[in-house]
Design a protein around this motif. Sequence first.
Motif, mmCIF file in Angstrom:
data_model
loop_
_atom_site.group_PDB
_atom_site.id
_atom_site.type_symbol
_atom_site.label_atom_id
_atom_site.label_comp_id
_atom_site.label_asym_id
_atom_site.label_seq_id
_atom_site.Cartn_x
_atom_site.Cartn_y
_atom_site.Cartn_z
ATOM 1 N N UNK A 130 0.843 -1.199 0.000
ATOM 2 C CA UNK A 130 0.000 0.000 0.000
ATOM 3 C C UNK A 130 0.881 1.253 0.000
ATOM 4 N N UNK A 131 1.927 1.288 0.822
ATOM 5 C CA UNK A 131 2.830 2.446 0.848
ATOM 6 C C UNK A 131 3.500 2.651 -0.507
ATOM 7 N N UNK A 132 3.901 1.563 -1.138
ATOM 8 C CA UNK A 132 4.519 1.654 -2.468
ATOM 9 C C UNK A 132 3.512 2.197 -3.477
ATOM 10 N N UNK A 133 2.281 1.695 -3.430
ATOM 11 C CA UNK A 133 1.247 2.163 -4.354
ATOM 12 C C UNK A 133 0.941 3.644 -4.143
ATOM 13 N N UNK A 134 0.889 4.071 -2.884
ATOM 14 C CA UNK A 134 0.654 5.491 -2.581
ATOM 15 C C UNK A 134 1.789 6.338 -3.160
ATOM 16 N N UNK A 135 3.020 5.884 -2.978
ATOM 17 C CA UNK A 135 4.185 6.630 -3.480
ATOM 18 C C UNK A 135 4.158 6.725 -5.007
ATOM 19 N N UNK A 136 3.917 5.606 -5.678
ATOM 20 C CA UNK A 136 3.886 5.609 -7.148
ATOM 21 C C UNK A 136 2.732 6.473 -7.653
ATOM 22 N N UNK A 137 1.603 6.416 -6.967
ATOM 23 C CA UNK A 137 0.456 7.249 -7.325
ATOM 24 C C UNK A 137 0.850 8.727 -7.259
ATOM 25 N N UNK A 138 1.590 9.092 -6.232
ATOM 26 C CA UNK A 138 2.079 10.470 -6.093
ATOM 27 C C UNK A 138 3.034 10.820 -7.238
ATOM 28 N N UNK A 139 3.908 9.887 -7.593
ATOM 29 C CA UNK A 139 4.821 10.123 -8.712
ATOM 30 C C UNK A 139 4.040 10.416 -9.987
ATOM 31 N N UNK A 140 3.029 9.592 -10.249
ATOM 32 C CA UNK A 140 2.234 9.792 -11.466
ATOM 33 C C UNK A 140 1.480 11.123 -11.425
ATOM 34 N N UNK A 141 1.024 11.517 -10.248
ATOM 35 C CA UNK A 141 0.356 12.825 -10.122
ATOM 36 C C UNK A 141 1.308 13.948 -10.513
ATOM 37 N N UNK A 142 2.535 13.867 -10.029
ATOM 38 C CA UNK A 142 3.532 14.888 -10.388
ATOM 39 C C UNK A 142 3.846 14.839 -11.881
ATOM 40 N N UNK A 143 3.977 13.649 -12.436
ATOM 41 C CA UNK A 143 4.255 13.540 -13.869
ATOM 42 C C UNK A 143 3.110 14.137 -14.681
ATOM 43 N N UNK A 144 1.875 13.879 -14.291
ATOM 44 C CA UNK A 144 0.731 14.418 -15.020
ATOM 45 C C UNK A 144 0.669 15.943 -14.948
ATOM 46 N N UNK A 145 1.025 16.506 -13.792
ATOM 47 C CA UNK A 145 0.991 17.966 -13.635
ATOM 48 C C UNK A 145 2.136 18.657 -14.361
ATOM 49 N N UNK A 146 3.353 18.143 -14.181
ATOM 50 C CA UNK A 146 4.535 18.804 -14.750
ATOM 51 C C UNK A 146 5.515 17.746 -15.255
ATOM 52 N N UNK A 147 5.219 17.137 -16.379
ATOM 53 C CA UNK A 147 6.081 16.052 -16.861
ATOM 54 C C UNK A 147 7.520 16.490 -17.121
ATOM 55 N N UNK A 148 7.699 17.746 -17.529
ATOM 56 C CA UNK A 148 9.043 18.229 -17.821
ATOM 57 C C UNK A 148 9.914 18.280 -16.562
ATOM 58 N N UNK A 149 9.284 18.423 -15.413
ATOM 59 C CA UNK A 149 10.019 18.548 -14.152
ATOM 60 C C UNK A 149 10.085 17.249 -13.366
ATOM 61 N N UNK A 150 9.423 16.214 -13.859
ATOM 62 C CA UNK A 150 9.309 14.989 -13.075
ATOM 63 C C UNK A 150 10.661 14.409 -12.679
ATOM 64 N N UNK A 151 11.594 14.293 -13.605
ATOM 65 C CA UNK A 151 12.885 13.656 -13.307
ATOM 66 C C UNK A 151 13.600 14.379 -12.165
ATOM 67 N N UNK A 152 13.593 15.704 -12.209
ATOM 68 C CA UNK A 152 14.231 16.468 -11.133
ATOM 69 C C UNK A 152 13.479 16.295 -9.820
ATOM 70 N N UNK A 153 12.135 16.359 -9.898
ATOM 71 C CA UNK A 153 11.331 16.226 -8.685
ATOM 72 C C UNK A 153 11.541 14.856 -8.031
ATOM 73 N N UNK A 154 11.492 13.788 -8.829
ATOM 74 C CA UNK A 154 11.596 12.452 -8.240
ATOM 75 C C UNK A 154 12.999 12.217 -7.671
ATOM 76 N N UNK A 155 13.995 12.818 -8.286
ATOM 77 C CA UNK A 155 15.352 12.697 -7.744
ATOM 78 C C UNK A 155 15.430 13.359 -6.364
ATOM 79 N N UNK A 156 14.845 14.545 -6.240
ATOM 80 C CA UNK A 156 14.804 15.218 -4.936
ATOM 81 C C UNK A 156 13.970 14.420 -3.933
ATOM 82 N N UNK A 157 12.864 13.886 -4.393
ATOM 83 C CA UNK A 157 11.994 13.093 -3.517
ATOM 84 C C UNK A 157 12.750 11.891 -2.962
ATOM 85 N N UNK A 158 13.513 11.222 -3.815
ATOM 86 C CA UNK A 158 14.242 10.032 -3.373
ATOM 87 C C UNK A 158 15.356 10.373 -2.388
#
Length: 179
Positions: free
Chosen positions: A136-164
Motif C-alpha cells: 500500500x505504501x509503495x502504491x501510494x508513493x507511485x500514485x504520487x509520482x504519477x500525479x507529479x508527472x501528469x501535472x509537470x512532466x518536464x520537471x518529473x525527473x528532477x522532482x523524483x530525484x529530490x523526492x528520493x
Amino acid sequence: MIEVWEKLDCESVGAAEIEAIEAAVEGEFGKAAVDSPMIIARVVADEGAELRHSEIMELYIRRAEDRPYDAALRNVLKLDSLATALRSIKDLENIRRKYAADGDKDGLRHAREIAIGAKHDLRDRIDDVRTNDIDRQIAVEINEWLSHWLRTPQLFADWVELRQRSPDFIEKFGKVNSE
C-alpha cells in the motif's frame, strides 16, 4: 458530460452511456472536444455514478485496437516496485517528449490516459483491504509520482530525484536504483 449523464437518468454507467455522452459532446462542441471513454467515466464517477468497469474497458480496448499508439504505449507502465515504476515513468516521459516534438496531440493525450488509468489501478490497490501495508505504501508513493508527472512532466525527473533524497523517502523505502 455531467448534464448528459443526468438526462440519461441512470445510476450506473457503461459503454452505452459513455457513447451517448460522446455523441452529445460531439454534437455540441465537435469531435475534437470528445474525451476518451476513460476520462468520461472518471468525470461521471466523480459526480457519483457507479461505473460498469468491464464495459468501459471493453469499449476503450475496442477503440484502441486500431490506434497507432498501442505499440509504443502498451505495457509501458510497470508498477510492481518503486524501481520498475520509476524506470517505466521515465520511459513514458520519453514517449511523451517524442509526441510533443512531433506536435502529436493525440499521442500526448494517449500518454496521459495511460498514466490516468494507472493511477486508477493504483487507487484500487490502495483501497483493497487485502493489500498489505508495504505494498500500500509503495502504491501510494507511485500514485504520487504519477500525479507529479501528469501535472509537470518536464520537471518529473528532477522532482523524483529530490523526492528520493528526502529523509521521509529514505526512511520509508531506502535507496531506489532505477538504472
